[in-house]
Structure formats: C-alpha cells, structure tokens
Write a protein that holds these residues in place. Structure first.
Motif, short mmCIF file in Angstrom:
data_model
loop_
_atom_site.label_atom_id
_atom_site.label_comp_id
_atom_site.label_asym_id
_atom_site.label_seq_id
_atom_site.Cartn_x
_atom_site.Cartn_y
_atom_site.Cartn_z
N LYS A 20 8.84 19.89 -8.65
CA LYS A 20 7.47 19.42 -8.86
C LYS A 20 6.60 19.51 -7.60
O LYS A 20 5.43 19.87 -7.69
CB LYS A 20 7.53 17.97 -9.36
N PHE A 21 7.18 19.17 -6.45
CA PHE A 21 6.39 19.08 -5.21
C PHE A 21 6.81 20.10 -4.15
O PHE A 21 6.23 20.13 -3.07
CB PHE A 21 6.51 17.68 -4.59
N ILE A 22 7.87 20.85 -4.44
CA ILE A 22 8.46 21.79 -3.48
C ILE A 22 8.94 21.04 -2.23
O ILE A 22 8.74 21.46 -1.09
CB ILE A 22 7.49 22.95 -3.13
N TRP A 23 9.53 19.87 -2.46
CA TRP A 23 10.08 19.07 -1.38
C TRP A 23 11.54 19.42 -1.15
O TRP A 23 12.28 19.70 -2.10
CB TRP A 23 10.03 17.58 -1.72
N SER A 24 11.97 19.33 0.08
CA SER A 24 13.39 19.46 0.38
C SER A 24 14.09 18.16 -0.01
O SER A 24 13.45 17.13 -0.22
CB SER A 24 13.61 19.75 1.87
N LEU A 34 9.18 8.91 -10.63
CA LEU A 34 10.19 7.85 -10.74
C LEU A 34 9.99 7.04 -12.01
O LEU A 34 10.95 6.79 -12.75
CB LEU A 34 10.15 6.95 -9.50
N TRP A 35 8.75 6.62 -12.29
CA TRP A 35 8.49 5.82 -13.49
C TRP A 35 8.86 6.57 -14.76
O TRP A 35 9.28 5.97 -15.74
CB TRP A 35 7.02 5.38 -13.53
N GLU A 36 8.69 7.87 -14.74
CA GLU A 36 9.01 8.66 -15.93
C GLU A 36 10.51 8.74 -16.19
O GLU A 36 10.95 8.75 -17.33
CB GLU A 36 8.44 10.07 -15.76
N TYR A 37 11.31 8.78 -15.12
CA TYR A 37 12.74 9.05 -15.27
C TYR A 37 13.66 7.88 -14.93
O TYR A 37 14.86 7.98 -15.15
CB TYR A 37 13.15 10.24 -14.40
N GLU A 38 13.13 6.80 -14.39
CA GLU A 38 14.02 5.73 -13.92
C GLU A 38 14.76 5.04 -15.05
O GLU A 38 14.27 5.01 -16.17
CB GLU A 38 13.25 4.72 -13.07
N LYS A 43 0.85 -1.19 0.00
CA LYS A 43 0.00 0.00 0.00
C LYS A 43 0.89 1.24 0.00
O LYS A 43 1.91 1.27 0.69
CB LYS A 43 -0.89 0.03 1.24
N ILE A 44 0.48 2.23 -0.79
CA ILE A 44 1.20 3.51 -0.79
C ILE A 44 0.17 4.64 -0.74
O ILE A 44 -0.97 4.49 -1.18
CB ILE A 44 2.14 3.67 -2.01
N SER A 45 0.61 5.76 -0.19
CA SER A 45 -0.27 6.92 -0.08
C SER A 45 -0.36 7.63 -1.44
O SER A 45 0.39 7.32 -2.37
CB SER A 45 0.29 7.89 0.96
N ASP A 46 -1.25 8.59 -1.52
CA ASP A 46 -1.38 9.38 -2.76
C ASP A 46 -0.10 10.12 -3.06
O ASP A 46 0.34 10.18 -4.22
CB ASP A 46 -2.55 10.36 -2.66
N SER A 47 0.53 10.71 -2.05
CA SER A 47 1.77 11.45 -2.31
C SER A 47 2.90 10.49 -2.73
O SER A 47 3.73 10.84 -3.58
CB SER A 47 2.19 12.28 -1.10
N GLU A 48 2.92 9.30 -2.17
CA GLU A 48 3.92 8.30 -2.59
C GLU A 48 3.64 7.86 -4.02
O GLU A 48 4.58 7.65 -4.80
CB GLU A 48 3.91 7.11 -1.64
N PHE A 49 2.37 7.72 -4.39
CA PHE A 49 2.03 7.37 -5.77
C PHE A 49 2.49 8.48 -6.72
O PHE A 49 3.07 8.20 -7.77
CB PHE A 49 0.53 7.11 -5.92
N ASN A 50 2.27 9.74 -6.34
CA ASN A 50 2.73 10.86 -7.17
C ASN A 50 4.25 10.86 -7.31
O ASN A 50 4.78 11.14 -8.39
CB ASN A 50 2.23 12.19 -6.61
N PHE A 51 4.94 10.52 -6.23
CA PHE A 51 6.39 10.38 -6.29
C PHE A 51 6.77 9.28 -7.28
O PHE A 51 7.67 9.45 -8.11
CB PHE A 51 6.94 10.07 -4.90
#
Length: 103
Positions: free
Chosen positions: A35-39, A17-21, A5-13
């Motif tokens: 994309k997410f303004i994450w540190s 990943l799938w696009e660039y891996e 199981k993954i959260s919505d934010s993990e799915f967005n992450f």
C-alpha cells in the motif's frame, strides 16, 4: 480522554490497521509494503512509535488499536474548531456552507 496526536502518514497506517485488526506485525508489514511501499523496518518503526505513544498495542506480535477511527476524527474536528474557529460551531458551519455555495 486526550487522544494522542498522530501525523497524516500515521493516520493512514491506522486506517489499514483498523481494516484488518487484530493482525500480526508481519502481516501488517506486507500490507504496508504493497500500500505505501514501506520496508518491513519502516512498518515496525511506525508500530513501535505508535505503541510508545499509546495509540496501538502489540501482544505476542499481534497489533491492535487503542483508539477508533471515529475518536481520531472527532479529536481532529475539536482541534480545528479550537484553532481556527475559536470554538464556535456556528462559525464552523457557516464556513462549510460558504464553501458549498462557492463550489
């Protein structure tokens, strides 16, 4: 095979990943910052969390997914069918049809 199981934010992450891996954790961190303004630490925390649950793997700082987008989507549909439609595909299809008619 049971999909973790993954959260919505993990799915967005994972979508990123799938696009660039395969992609280095550092490069992935830069994309997530835009994309997410994450540190950087947030991205690395998500990578570690998903790695510990067997969703991604990191080898020599290169991150790759262990499941495809389609596998997660299918798992979500199966969960929805089970929880909301008592595993009834006809009920599920009827609900979709009704939503299309009412739209």
């Amino acid at each position: 095979m049971t999909i973790p199981k993954i959260s919505d934010s993990e799915f967005n992450f994972c979508l990123v990943l799938w696009e660039y891996e395969p992609i280095t954790a550092a490069a992935l961190s830069k994309i997530c910052k835009e994309k997410f303004i994450w540190s950087r630490t947030t991205t690395y925390t998500v990578i570690r969390r998903l790695e510990s649950r067997g969703v991604v793997k990191r080898t020599d700082s290169v991150v790759t997914s262990l499941y495809s987008k389609e596998q997660f989507q299918l798992s979500a549909i199966e969960e929805l069918l089970e929880k909301r439609f008592n595993n009834s595909i006809p009920d599920f299809i009827n609900a979709i049809r009704k939503s299309q008619i009412n739209s």
